[in-house]
Design an enzyme around this catalytic site. Sequence first.
Site, PDB file in Angstrom:
ATOM      1  N   CYS A   1      -3.364   1.597   6.644  1.00 34.43           N
ATOM      2  CA  CYS A   1      -3.365   1.098   7.810  1.00 34.43           C
ATOM      3  C   CYS A   1      -3.996   1.721   9.117  1.00 34.43           C
ATOM      4  O   CYS A   1      -4.872   1.399  10.006  1.00 34.43           O
ATOM      5  CB  CYS A   1      -2.134   0.271   8.509  1.00 34.43           C
ATOM      6  SG  CYS A   1      -0.645   1.664   8.474  1.00 34.43           S
TER       7      CYS A   1
ATOM      8  N   GLU B   1       3.961  -3.907  12.229  1.00 35.21           N
ATOM      9  CA  GLU B   1       2.920  -2.917  11.976  1.00 35.21           C
ATOM     10  C   GLU B   1       1.726  -3.445  11.148  1.00 35.21           C
ATOM     11  O   GLU B   1       2.114  -3.939  10.187  1.00 35.21           O
ATOM     12  CB  GLU B   1       3.741  -1.793  11.221  1.00 35.21           C
ATOM     13  CG  GLU B   1       2.955  -0.443  11.531  1.00 35.21           C
ATOM     14  CD  GLU B   1       2.343   0.117  10.433  1.00 35.21           C
ATOM     15  OE1 GLU B   1       0.849   0.020  10.177  1.00 35.21           O
ATOM     16  OE2 GLU B   1       2.684   0.557   9.517  1.00 35.21           O
TER      17      GLU B   1
ATOM     18  N   ASN C   1       0.874  -1.375   0.010  1.00 38.92           N
ATOM     19  CA  ASN C   1      -0.045   0.016  -0.015  1.00 38.92           C
ATOM     20  C   ASN C   1       0.780   1.298  -0.019  1.00 38.92           C
ATOM     21  O   ASN C   1       0.480   2.096  -0.643  1.00 38.92           O
ATOM     22  CB  ASN C   1      -1.089   0.028   0.901  1.00 38.92           C
ATOM     23  CG  ASN C   1      -0.267  -0.164   2.531  1.00 38.92           C
ATOM     24  OD1 ASN C   1       0.681  -0.562   2.488  1.00 38.92           O
ATOM     25  ND2 ASN C   1      -1.341   0.005   3.633  1.00 38.92           N
TER      26      ASN C   1
ATOM     27  N   GLU D   1       7.813   2.414  14.500  1.00 37.53           N
ATOM     28  CA  GLU D   1       8.771   2.936  13.469  1.00 37.53           C
ATOM     29  C   GLU D   1       8.632   4.568  13.491  1.00 37.53           C
ATOM     30  O   GLU D   1       7.482   5.181  14.017  1.00 37.53           O
ATOM     31  CB  GLU D   1       8.304   2.654  12.167  1.00 37.53           C
ATOM     32  CG  GLU D   1       8.313   1.207  11.976  1.00 37.53           C
ATOM     33  CD  GLU D   1       8.121   0.572  10.307  1.00 37.53           C
ATOM     34  OE1 GLU D   1       7.118   1.278   9.668  1.00 37.53           O
ATOM     35  OE2 GLU D   1       8.528  -0.316  10.017  1.00 37.53           O
TER      36      GLU D   1
END
Length: 484
Positions: free
Chosen positions: A286, A252, A154, A464
Amino acid sequence: MNGNTWMDEALCWINGERRTLFESMEVIDPSNGERIGNVPLGGAELAEEAVTAAWEAFPAWSSLLPRERACYLTRWAEKILQHKEELAPLLTREQGKPLAESTGELEVAASFVQWYAEEAKRVSGEVLPPYKPNQRITVIRQPVGVAALITPWNYPAAMVTRKAAPALAAGCTVVLKPAKQTPLIAIALFRLLMETGLPAGAANLVTGAASAIGEAWLGDPRVRKVSFTGSTEVGKKLMRQAADQVKRVSLELGGNAPAIVFGDADLERAAAAIADNKFENCGQMCNGINRIYAEETVAEELAERMVAKVKQMRVGPGIRPGIHIGPLIHDSARRNVHRLVSDAVEKGARLRTGGHPLTEGEWAGGSYYAPTVLTGVDESMDLTREEVFGPVAPILSFRTEEEVVDQANQTPYGLAAYLFTRDVARTHRVSEKLEFGMVGVNGTSLSVPQAPFGGIKESGVGREGGRYGLEEFLELKTITAMVD
Ligand SMILES: NC(=O)c1ccc[n+]([C@@H]2O[C@H](COP(=O)([O-])OP(=O)(O)OC[C@H]3O[C@@H](n4cnc5c(N)ncnc54)[C@H](O)[C@@H]3O)[C@@H](O)[C@H]2O)c1
Ligand SMILES: O=C[C@H](O)CS(=O)(=O)O
């Protein structure tokens, strides 16, 4: 250099050299279903070769001065920005997002590299007070070792740099596997990284069979860290595999982000921010909003403002100017989105706009879906529990703050949540009660290089971004010395 040149050189990178294989896999343009390239179909053997290169490069790379590693990263960031106009069409063709979004993603990708080039110089330790006479306690930070990076489709450029830049800055060497849908932009970014003169083997890229490559890396004791972005299902599998050798993991994963709009909010601002977040990348984000909770008194007005915005959005091939929403990544993603919308409508939701695949004319062959707004949504509907990952804005209504916070938290996910209000006290109260790794207040922009990005519960572990993202690639070592 034109887009075709980047595609012609779509090969793996092992030990500083291009590698090809007899077997390959196709890369498809989701806007029309056409093949745009082929990449090597690597498996366990190639994966192992990449680890060997990274393992052998580790002693020299980790021994460089931080400012020397920073120089390579600075050059990489400069090159990404220098080539962004050529790379954006490549990203759009394999991923589908509009050209402006691809250019924006490449700028974000470069910003992570630039930020970690600076941060590489700031990794330091501590001297702690002694517990006994003549005792010296020192804590140092050292790179974890070889890190395996597995990236999604994505955000196929930004996720490569959000992982590789902190890993390299920390002194780790890396092996990376991009998603099979979007390997081309990762390969192009690696080519630019190699052009910085990076020592051979410090960064290696393998395309191919995900589970074979994953198993090879997770089962290899030389790999000490895995960093993954993608589905919760695959994340859990990798976590189980990592447990055997107690490897460090950063995951993640999926989300089910609520956006709560209180009656006192600036409704125009809320509608614009929610629409920007919800329809970016065709809803495939996300931290994308999955449930919109509007206070009963303003629910209809918010819906009308959202519908007005959505009706102005043009759907089509991202490569064409003026397009706001491209196709979904593939047809099975589109079928999943339609299943969730149909379930909601069957259970009583009101379709305010959209709600169907787009298949005729300029949309033929691509996986397009009409941007959708639903009202009268409730928790019996599957789309409030599952990650829709598509251009669908479901609006629910609520009466009290207590009730909506409770509903928002009723999910195994915990990545991002958003709230819109003018009440400062409520901003703090509600933000602290929401069980999510990130909260956006009166806005939805969360991903910046200096801030930690990541979730709790089944949305993942680790972070992150920022100095926290660098810590994920560092080990602490305590040295306790008697000096008498
Ligand atoms: N958190 C995110 O940013 C994100 C990104 C993409 C997809 N998703 C979620 O995942 C759903 C499905 O998308 P998907 O199928 O492309 O995601 P996925 O989890 O299958 O793929 C993500 C990455 O993991 C790799 N992978 C898959 N199986 C693997 C295995 N056994 N071992 C090692 N690597 C493996 C893939 O090749 C890809 O590189 C989406 O609908 C969405 O809900 C989330
Ligand atoms: O989809 C997941 C990404 O992390 C989104 S973002 O690039 O950080 O906004």
